[in-house]
Design a protein around this motif. Structure first.
Motif, mmCIF file in Angstrom:
data_model
loop_
_atom_site.group_PDB
_atom_site.id
_atom_site.type_symbol
_atom_site.label_atom_id
_atom_site.label_comp_id
_atom_site.label_asym_id
_atom_site.label_seq_id
_atom_site.Cartn_x
_atom_site.Cartn_y
_atom_site.Cartn_z
ATOM 1 N N ILE A 349 12.768 8.187 22.206
ATOM 2 C CA ILE A 349 13.524 8.448 23.430
ATOM 3 C C ILE A 349 12.776 9.473 24.269
ATOM 4 O O ILE A 349 11.800 10.074 23.828
ATOM 5 C CB ILE A 349 14.960 8.959 23.129
ATOM 6 C CG1 ILE A 349 14.892 10.272 22.346
ATOM 7 C CG2 ILE A 349 15.763 7.909 22.396
ATOM 8 C CD1 ILE A 349 16.242 10.916 22.146
ATOM 9 N N LYS A 350 13.259 9.673 25.479
ATOM 10 C CA LYS A 350 12.635 10.614 26.406
ATOM 11 C C LYS A 350 13.178 12.019 26.171
ATOM 12 O O LYS A 350 14.385 12.203 26.010
ATOM 13 C CB LYS A 350 12.900 10.170 27.848
ATOM 14 C CG LYS A 350 12.282 11.068 28.908
ATOM 15 C CD LYS A 350 12.389 10.457 30.284
ATOM 16 C CE LYS A 350 13.801 10.227 30.707
ATOM 17 N NZ LYS A 350 13.926 9.714 32.081
ATOM 18 N N GLU A 351 12.279 12.993 26.140
ATOM 19 C CA GLU A 351 12.693 14.385 26.014
ATOM 20 C C GLU A 351 13.293 14.829 27.347
ATOM 21 O O GLU A 351 12.590 14.946 28.344
ATOM 22 C CB GLU A 351 11.509 15.274 25.642
ATOM 23 C CG GLU A 351 10.853 14.895 24.324
ATOM 24 C CD GLU A 351 9.699 15.806 23.987
ATOM 25 O OE1 GLU A 351 9.805 17.024 24.204
ATOM 26 O OE2 GLU A 351 8.670 15.299 23.515
ATOM 27 N N ASP A 352 14.598 15.075 27.334
ATOM 28 C CA ASP A 352 15.278 15.395 28.581
ATOM 29 C C ASP A 352 16.577 16.123 28.260
ATOM 30 O O ASP A 352 17.165 15.943 27.187
ATOM 31 C CB ASP A 352 15.576 14.103 29.366
ATOM 32 C CG ASP A 352 16.004 14.387 30.792
ATOM 33 O OD1 ASP A 352 15.825 15.526 31.239
ATOM 34 O OD2 ASP A 352 16.511 13.466 31.455
ATOM 35 N N LEU A 353 17.013 16.962 29.183
ATOM 36 C CA LEU A 353 18.273 17.684 29.054
ATOM 37 C C LEU A 353 19.211 17.256 30.179
ATOM 38 O O LEU A 353 18.794 17.163 31.333
ATOM 39 C CB LEU A 353 18.054 19.200 29.115
ATOM 40 C CG LEU A 353 17.382 19.857 27.911
ATOM 41 C CD1 LEU A 353 17.176 21.338 28.163
ATOM 42 C CD2 LEU A 353 18.199 19.653 26.645
ATOM 43 N N VAL A 354 20.477 17.003 29.827
ATOM 44 C CA VAL A 354 21.496 16.601 30.788
ATOM 45 C C VAL A 354 22.713 17.496 30.573
ATOM 46 O O VAL A 354 23.155 17.693 29.433
ATOM 47 C CB VAL A 354 21.885 15.118 30.616
ATOM 48 C CG1 VAL A 354 23.006 14.746 31.566
ATOM 49 C CG2 VAL A 354 20.678 14.220 30.855
ATOM 50 N N PHE A 355 23.230 18.033 31.668
ATOM 51 C CA PHE A 355 24.408 18.901 31.577
ATOM 52 C C PHE A 355 25.675 18.051 31.557
ATOM 53 O O PHE A 355 25.907 17.230 32.438
ATOM 54 C CB PHE A 355 24.448 19.866 32.762
ATOM 55 C CG PHE A 355 25.649 20.780 32.761
ATOM 56 C CD1 PHE A 355 25.740 21.829 31.868
ATOM 57 C CD2 PHE A 355 26.693 20.567 33.655
ATOM 58 C CE1 PHE A 355 26.840 22.656 31.861
ATOM 59 C CE2 PHE A 355 27.798 21.395 33.661
ATOM 60 C CZ PHE A 355 27.865 22.449 32.747
ATOM 61 N N ASP A 356 26.476 18.242 30.514
ATOM 62 C CA ASP A 356 27.754 17.539 30.376
ATOM 63 C C ASP A 356 28.835 18.391 31.039
ATOM 64 O O ASP A 356 29.169 19.488 30.563
ATOM 65 C CB ASP A 356 28.078 17.314 28.897
ATOM 66 C CG ASP A 356 29.287 16.426 28.709
ATOM 67 O OD1 ASP A 356 29.947 16.093 29.716
ATOM 68 O OD2 ASP A 356 29.583 16.067 27.554
ATOM 69 N N LYS A 357 29.395 17.894 32.134
ATOM 70 C CA LYS A 357 30.372 18.680 32.892
ATOM 71 C C LYS A 357 31.712 18.790 32.174
ATOM 72 O O LYS A 357 32.535 19.648 32.524
ATOM 73 C CB LYS A 357 30.577 18.082 34.274
ATOM 74 C CG LYS A 357 31.176 16.676 34.260
ATOM 75 C CD LYS A 357 31.339 16.153 35.677
ATOM 76 C CE LYS A 357 31.963 14.760 35.682
ATOM 77 N NZ LYS A 357 32.127 14.227 37.048
ATOM 78 N N HIS A 358 31.967 17.923 31.178
ATOM 79 C CA HIS A 358 33.233 17.983 30.459
ATOM 80 C C HIS A 358 33.191 19.019 29.330
ATOM 81 O O HIS A 358 34.100 19.829 29.189
ATOM 82 C CB HIS A 358 33.584 16.597 29.900
ATOM 83 C CG HIS A 358 33.713 15.548 30.954
ATOM 84 N ND1 HIS A 358 34.768 15.498 31.836
ATOM 85 C CD2 HIS A 358 32.903 14.499 31.280
ATOM 86 C CE1 HIS A 358 34.620 14.473 32.662
ATOM 87 N NE2 HIS A 358 33.494 13.846 32.341
#
Length: 775
Positions: A349-358
């Motif tokens: 998979i791609k190394e990436d960070l995503v902010f979960d707003k919940h």
């Protein structure tokens, strides 16, 4: 007198008013002489035209002859070709050797004459003779060949750069150089502007055409459409069964036309699953199809209410356990349909960070379970280091799937973002899955994985003594039931083919040999050239119809394809070796036949394929003497063949241990084959003794389900070959709801799952309740 100068002054052209000294002769005080041509000092020893002139000028006659000779000689024209000068401009006017020394340069001091044409610039070699009797010196002539090669290389590079910078190029931006990236961005911007103009033009054209030629549908016409659909309903019911997907879809559309408020419709679960499958492929296409009003489909918010019934996250979840029990209908199925196989594998998979707003968290870090995470933190804190250890980004996703052995259940159970997994970390994950599945009511009978080092270490952790570990006791089972370990047969057949390919071929790391005969890849190459190669003498039908060059010349991609390995290790190839009847290929023919039968026995998919392909080895395993005969072949023929081969390799005492290993398959492959065969034999015999078990399909124990799951993830949004953690877990949740209606990937490392009749499931899907906002 210290020195005397003789100069020749010329005008470059009629437009050039300033005079330029093109040639000059200098007589020094010691009567030695030197010459400058076009501002460059001439080295007398390297100029063939002045090699006969003495080093010192002692008489007036000698001086007169020197000046006259220099005046009569022509200036070397160098290489004034425009394409060479274009190459030189790209190199900032200078050519360097590998040792960083200047080899050639652009000379624009004074125009030169070449073939009756005047050139303002020329490409001159650093060792140029400057004065010649003809047009060009020998040094510049020889360097001309180098210039041609450099120019061809430069053109190829320019073409490659242009392809990478083109709009249709699939090269990722991070692999482009800065000029290529900027050029592609400019072209994309221009393309977007042009497309927007085209869209606006087409919109205005459609609006004008609609106003001039459009027909408004009146209420009476709408009633006619309803009447036509109602009249044709009888034909639909005669053509399709009442519980078929086509009939369900027709009835839903007819019911929607009768409703004044479309929000009153109760969508059939199969329609929801089908729409989710379409939306997973392309949200834009689904929106366009729904907006066209050709068919009436549920809104995207409605679909989200079904997929978000369970919050998409990594690790275990009680909501996913309930969803699995609902999918398998665990409370109403008989006991023999509760047998499942736990399949797991990793995907990049791609190394990436995503902010979960919940949850207000960053998604994308490594999360390998609570126990493993705490142990890793404790280990990092125990290490003597000055700087704190930062959280690690996940590079792979470890996915576990539940595959029904007696049913068609294929459920993506749980996923863990990880980077590198060890065998002890895998131990807690696998047994955590088994504990939860047994608690839900399933009977976990087997664990399937590939031959990775961490997977082999996981199996060795269950080892007792020196025996081969292919099963263990399941402590979470209610009855005395073993747990079998199976190494994926598809991966095993690839590693066997790769070992053969490296035997006197490709990387030459193997020298397979048994009973004094080589099992060489060159045997297959010679067979291909004799019957399928360009010099083949036969025309028309061939004894190797499926064999192509991609089967012979393997690359990093084709080595991973199971179909190529299965077609090489097939009965067709073995019969071709028998047709040639060469005494040197007898063991190769035997090797191909044995592994073809092994793969057929481990790849039974349905109850009809063995009849269509006329291969009895693909028949399902039922409680009869033929099944016991096939199991005995695995135990009494296949396993002894591996032991015989390994014993022959170790018996070659004149060879070193490293050379003995090369005579046989790799130790990892041999171990995987033995584990799979022992586990499979006991598993089939165990299942056939259970009540109501009619037959067993060996393909249910393979990794095809998880490979298909990865393929569906890559299909998301049309093209998502490298998803991040956030998109992977959201896609997994959507695929759980879609179940068997999910569209199969056209490309992948497993065979397409052929479904003749879609299983209609009328049970209502769980749906998230909408919370009304209070005023």
């Amino acid at each position: 007198m210290q020195f005397v100068h003789f100069c020749k002054i010329e005008h470059g052209s009629s437009n050039q008013t300033a005079a330029t000294v093109t040639k000059s002769v200098t007589i020094n005080e010691d009567l030695s002489w030197s010459v400058n041509v076009h501002g460059h000092k001439l080295i007398a020893g390297k100029c063939n035209a002045l090699c006969c002139v003495k080093d010192k000028i002692t008489t007036k006659a000698a001086l007169s002859r020197l000046v006259h000779q220099i005046d009569s000689l022509s200036v070397c024209s160098g290489n004034p070709d425009s394409h060479f000068l274009e190459l030189a401009d790209a190199r900032k006017g200078i050519f360097h050797s590998p040792s960083k020394n200047m080899v050639a340069f652009i000379d624009s001091f004074f125009p030169v004459m070449f073939e009756d044409e005047m050139y303002s610039r020329t490409l001159r070699c650093n060792e140029c003779e400057l004065l010649v009797t003809n047009n060009r010196c020998d040094t510049c002539k020889q360097y001309r060949c180098t210039l041609r090669a450099l120019h061809s290389q430069w053109l190829r590079q320019q073409k490659k750069t242009a392809n990478h910078a083109s709009i249709s190029s699939h090269t990722n931006f991070r692999y482009l150089k800065t000029p290529e990236r900027q050029q592609r961005i400019r072209r994309l911007r221009n393309e977007i502007v042009n497309k927007r103009k085209e869209v606006e033009r087409l919109k205005s054209y459609v609006n004008v055409a609609t106003e001039q030629h459009g027909i408004y549908i009146e209420e009476a016409l709408e009633k006619d459409i309803k009447q036509i659909m109602e009249e044709k309903s009888n034909e639909i019911r005669k053509t399709y069964q009442a519980d078929s997907f086509q009939c369900i879809f027709w009835n839903q559309q007819l019911e929607l036309l009768k409703l004044k408020d479309k929000r009153q419709i109760r969508w059939h679960p199969m329609i929801i699953r089908w729409c989710l499958s379409l939306k997973l492929l392309s949200s834009a296409s689904y929106h366009a199809l729904r907006s066209s009003n050709l068919v009436i489909l549920p809104s995207e918010r409605t679909l989200r209410d079904y997929t978000n019934i369970v919050k998409a996250k990594t690790g275990f979840s009680t909501g996913i356990d309930a969803q699995l029990c609902h999918e398998a209908n665990i409370d109403s199925i008989p006991d023999h349909e509760k047998y499942v196989c736990l399949v797991f594998d990793e995907v990049k998979i791609k190394e990436d960070l995503v902010f979960d707003k919940h949850s207000l968290e960053l998604v994308g870090f490594v999360q390998i379970g609570d126990i493993n995470t705490h142990l890793s933190k404790f280990e990092s804190c125990s290490m003597p280091q000055k700087t704190p250890v930062a959280p690690q980004l996940a590079t792979h996703m470890l996915s576990f799937m539940v595959s029904g052995i007696m049913t068609d259940l294929q459920f993506p159970y749980v996923s863990f973002p990880c980077s590198t997994i060890s065998g002890d970390q895998l131990y807690s994950m696998v047994w955590g899955c088994i504990r939860r599945l047994e608690t839900c009511g399933f009977k976990v009978l087997a664990v399937t994985c590939d031959g990775a080092s961490s997977n082999r270490t996981f199996m060795k952790l269950h080892q007792s003594g020196d025996n081969l570990t292919y099963k263990t006791i399941n402590p979470y089972a209610n009855e005395d039931r073993p747990l079998f370990f199976i190494s994926d047969p598809s991966h095993l057949i690839k590693t066997v083919r790769n070992c053969w390919a490296n035997s006197y071929g490709h990387s030459y790391t193997r020298k397979l040999k048994i009973n004094g005969q080589d099992i060489s890849w060159q045997h297959l190459v010679d067979l291909y050239k004799a019957h399928r190669g360009p010099d083949c003498a036969t025309l028309g039908l061939s004894i190797l119809p499926k064999l192509k060059w991609e089967h012979i010349e393997l690359n990093s991609y084709s080595k991973m394809r199971v179909d190529l390995a299965a077609q090489v290790l097939s009965t067709t190839v073995a019969e071709a070796f028998a047709y040639e009847n060469s005494p040197h290929t007898k063991e190769t023919e035997r090797f191909v036949r044995i592994f073809d039968k092994f793969f057929d026995l481990m790849n039974t998919r349905n109850t009809k394929e063995f009849v269509l392909k006329r291969k009895p080895n693909l028949a399902p395993y039922i409680n009869n003497p033929e099944t016991e005969e096939r199991l005995k072949w695995l135990q009494d023929v296949f396993l002894p063949y591996l032991d015989e081969w390994e014993a022959y390799a170790h018996a070659q005492e004149h060879l070193s241990s490293a050379e003995q290993i090369k005579l046989c398959l790799s130790q990892e492959t041999l171990q995987g084959l033995r584990i799979t065969v022992h586990a499979f034999i006991e598993l089939v015999r165990y299942l056939l003794k259970q009540p109501r078990v009619v037959y067993v399909l060996s393909a249910k124990l393979s990794q095809d389900c998880v490979e298909s799951f990865f393929g569906k993830q890559r299909m998301r949004g049309g093209y998502c070959e490298n998803p991040n953690v956030s998109s992977f877990i959201s896609g997994a949740q959507s695929l759980r709801v879609q179940s068997s209606t999910a569209i199969q990937p056209r490309r992948g490392n497993c065979r397409l799952r052929v479904v003749d009749d879609v299983c209609i499931d009328d049970r209502p899907l769980p749906k998230r309740k909408r919370i009304s906002k209070k005023k």
